[in-house]
Design a protein around this motif. Structure first.
Motif, PDB file in Angstrom:
ATOM      1  N   GLN A 229       0.630  -1.336  -0.123  1.00  0.00           N
ATOM      2  CA  GLN A 229      -0.140  -0.015   0.008  1.00  0.00           C
ATOM      3  C   GLN A 229       0.912   1.111   0.134  1.00  0.00           C
ATOM      4  O   GLN A 229       0.615   2.207  -0.585  1.00  0.00           O
ATOM      5  N   LEU A 230       1.933   1.247   1.042  1.00  0.00           N
ATOM      6  CA  LEU A 230       2.806   2.471   0.946  1.00  0.00           C
ATOM      7  C   LEU A 230       3.402   2.729  -0.534  1.00  0.00           C
ATOM      8  O   LEU A 230       3.300   3.856  -1.162  1.00  0.00           O
ATOM      9  N   GLU A 231       3.912   1.502  -1.032  1.00  0.00           N
ATOM     10  CA  GLU A 231       4.435   1.907  -2.699  1.00  0.00           C
ATOM     11  C   GLU A 231       3.486   2.267  -3.615  1.00  0.00           C
ATOM     12  O   GLU A 231       3.960   3.352  -4.278  1.00  0.00           O
ATOM     13  N   GLN A 232       2.334   1.741  -3.493  1.00  0.00           N
ATOM     14  CA  GLN A 232       1.409   2.263  -4.556  1.00  0.00           C
ATOM     15  C   GLN A 232       0.849   3.700  -4.254  1.00  0.00           C
ATOM     16  O   GLN A 232       0.834   4.675  -5.226  1.00  0.00           O
ATOM     17  N   THR A 233       0.754   4.083  -2.764  1.00  0.00           N
ATOM     18  CA  THR A 233       0.393   5.427  -2.818  1.00  0.00           C
ATOM     19  C   THR A 233       1.543   6.465  -2.946  1.00  0.00           C
ATOM     20  O   THR A 233       1.286   7.572  -3.553  1.00  0.00           O
ATOM     21  N   GLU A 234       2.719   5.921  -2.586  1.00  0.00           N
ATOM     22  CA  GLU A 234       3.998   6.842  -2.906  1.00  0.00           C
ATOM     23  C   GLU A 234       4.062   7.109  -4.324  1.00  0.00           C
ATOM     24  O   GLU A 234       4.414   8.263  -4.905  1.00  0.00           O
ATOM     25  N   ARG A 235       3.789   6.087  -5.311  1.00  0.00           N
ATOM     26  CA  ARG A 235       3.873   6.302  -6.561  1.00  0.00           C
ATOM     27  C   ARG A 235       2.863   7.111  -7.153  1.00  0.00           C
ATOM     28  O   ARG A 235       3.063   7.984  -7.986  1.00  0.00           O
ATOM     29  N   GLN A 236       1.599   7.155  -6.652  1.00  0.00           N
ATOM     30  CA  GLN A 236       0.528   8.045  -7.154  1.00  0.00           C
ATOM     31  C   GLN A 236       1.085   9.545  -6.608  1.00  0.00           C
ATOM     32  O   GLN A 236       0.723  10.177  -7.492  1.00  0.00           O
ATOM     33  N   LEU A 237       1.466   9.770  -5.547  1.00  0.00           N
ATOM     34  CA  LEU A 237       1.844  10.794  -5.212  1.00  0.00           C
ATOM     35  C   LEU A 237       2.819  11.600  -6.183  1.00  0.00           C
ATOM     36  O   LEU A 237       2.861  12.750  -6.515  1.00  0.00           O
ATOM     37  N   ALA A 238       3.979  10.670  -6.573  1.00  0.00           N
ATOM     38  CA  ALA A 238       4.981  11.227  -7.260  1.00  0.00           C
ATOM     39  C   ALA A 238       4.601  11.613  -8.690  1.00  0.00           C
ATOM     40  O   ALA A 238       5.089  12.553  -9.089  1.00  0.00           O
ATOM     41  N   GLN A 239       3.436  11.055  -9.136  1.00  0.00           N
ATOM     42  CA  GLN A 239       2.935  11.434 -10.450  1.00  0.00           C
ATOM     43  C   GLN A 239       2.443  12.800 -10.465  1.00  0.00           C
ATOM     44  O   GLN A 239       2.439  13.354 -11.281  1.00  0.00           O
TER      45      GLN A 239
END
Length: 453
Positions: free
Chosen positions: A180-190
């Motif tokens: 979940q952390l990885e997916q959330t951080e990826r969305q924020l980076a976009q």
């Protein structure tokens, strides 16, 4: 009736005044012997920097600026200053204009990886250079000593390297939460990379806020288990919680105006932000000020801190700078710090006279040599030193020092544009490097692409 002074006499008066400024600089500016950092093979007594012990005797925070991110000599000079401040004056922390989470995660692994890896994980690619690397060698050498140099950051912009560290850490406790952390951080980076429209941001915001709040709860509920993974780094729990607070702040304050400004620009609308709350430049510096204050007062309340950033962030009052095409009159990071911290701070602006520097895309540009004899660079040139340091902190306005207390031009990024400010209102000290060069970059193609974004 008295005759009006002739233009010739006024010019003579101005020339005489400029000569007294030059005399003061020659007599009072400190010439540094070198800007090359010490190494295991090349020891340094720092005898030419001893004057700073008096200048900084009651200062807890030293802010090291730079008029350009792309200047080799600036990085070398700052690394050596940091070595001196750490060894001779007991400064404990180096805080970069880079991500809090990224720099702290890199420091947690510094003793088990190369200095180059730590540098690339900790700070933005603009400083992935041969000239900055000795600082990370120094950090590694001192990691397990009684007086380590603690590495951290204060910027709110993510740059990818925090996510794999945090994911691996969380996976020790809960693999699903780590994903979940990885997916959330990826969305924020976009969102930070402006890869989503304003409409897409609005649709995803509430879910992202919920996910970061869940991650904060996970930290709170699993504090002891997480601590056992890094028993020698108890501060990591507080740092990661603060990183998630920063992510939430970006979602609630920064990203919407930043995306809107970008969309307007793409559509040919060039109107400046209507208020500070809609100005991404201001909002970023506001966030940096809050995180730097948190580092100084909550995480490291008993430690002395060195700050590394651009002049635009570390000078004392950007709202007092004229023709600032970046901030446009908005307050900057140091201006937004609590007054109690400002009183403990000494800000050093770094400037160049001639040579070559690079932009953030690593493209080289000649330094525009100043022609105005009243410019900051021309006045500092009168020191006739390769590396001239003017300590202005205790100076009063008198014959020879008027230049510090009057508005004058200085180049941003070696000539990109010319700002106008009162030197003493912005800095306690000025370090001018006479001749500069572009850095020797240690950056791969993927990092170049990221940096351009």
């Amino acid at each position: 009736m008295l005759a009006a002074p002739s233009s010739e006499s006024a010019q003579n008066k101005k020339q005489t005044e400029q000569e007294t400024w030059g005399k003061w600089v020659r007599n009072h500016a400190h010439g540094l012997d070198t800007i090359e950092p010490a190494t295991a093979e090349r020891k340094d007594t720092f005898s030419d920097l001893k004057f700073l012990k008096q200048a900084l005797k009651d200062k807890r925070i030293v802010l090291l600026g730079e008029s350009s991110h792309g200047t080799a000599e600036f990085s070398s000079a700052k690394v050596r200053l940091i070595q001196f401040l750490h060894q001779e004056m007991g400064y404990d922390v180096i805080a970069f204009e880079s991500g809090l989470g990224e720099a702290s995660a890199a420091f947690a692994q510094a003793d088990s990886q190369t200095s180059l890896d730590t540098m690339k994980q900790a700070i933005y690619p603009v400083w992935h250079t041969k000239e900055t690397l000795p600082l990370f060698d120094y950090i590694k050498q001192n990691t397990n000593t009684e007086h380590p140099l603690i590495l951290t950051g204060f910027d709110m912009q993510p740059h990818r390297t925090f996510t794999p560290f945090a994911r691996q850490w969380f996976a020790h406790i809960d693999a699903e939460r780590a994903t979940q952390l990885e997916q959330t951080e990826r969305q924020l980076a976009q969102l930070f990379r402006l890869e989503a429209t304003l409409k897409e941001f609005s649709a995803s915001k509430s879910k992202l806020v919920q996910q970061y709040n869940e991650l904060k709860k996970f930290i709170k509920d699993n504090k002891d288990a997480l601590q056992r993974v890094y028993p020698d780094r108890p501060e990591l729990i507080s740092i990661v919680d603060r990183v998630f607070d920063s992510r939430l702040r970006a979602l609630n304050e920064y990203l919407e105006p930043n995306i809107r400004l970008y969309e307007n620009y793409q559509n040919g609308k060039y109107e400046p932000p209507a208020s500070l709350e809609e100005n991404p430049i201001y909002l970023r510096d506001k966030a940096m000020a809050e995180d730097l204050a948190w580092l100084a007062e909550t995480l490291y309340p008993d430690k002395k801190i060195i700050v590394w950033g651009h002049n635009s962030h570390i000078r004392k009052k950007s709202s007092g700078v004229k023709n600032d095409l970046i901030f446009g009159g908005a307050p900057n990071m140091t201006e937004l710090l609590p007054e109690r911290l400002k009183e403990q701070a000494y800000s050093i602006g770094l400037y160049m006279y001639q040579g070559e520097n690079a932009d953030n895309s690593q493209e080289k540009h000649p330094v525009k040599q100043p022609e105005n004899p009243e410019s900051l660079e021309m006045i500092m040139k009168q020191a006739d030193q390769r590396y001239a340091f003017a300590d202005m902190a205790q100076e009063k306005r008198k014959k020879g020092t008027e230049w510090m207390f009057e508005s004058r031009p200085a180049f941003y990024w070696g000539g990109m544009f010319e700002e106008q400010f009162v030197p003493r209102e912005q800095y306690e000290g000025i370090l001018q490097i006479d001749t500069v060069h572009a850095p020797h970059y240690l950056t791969g193609e993927s990092e170049k692409k990221q940096d351009k974004e």
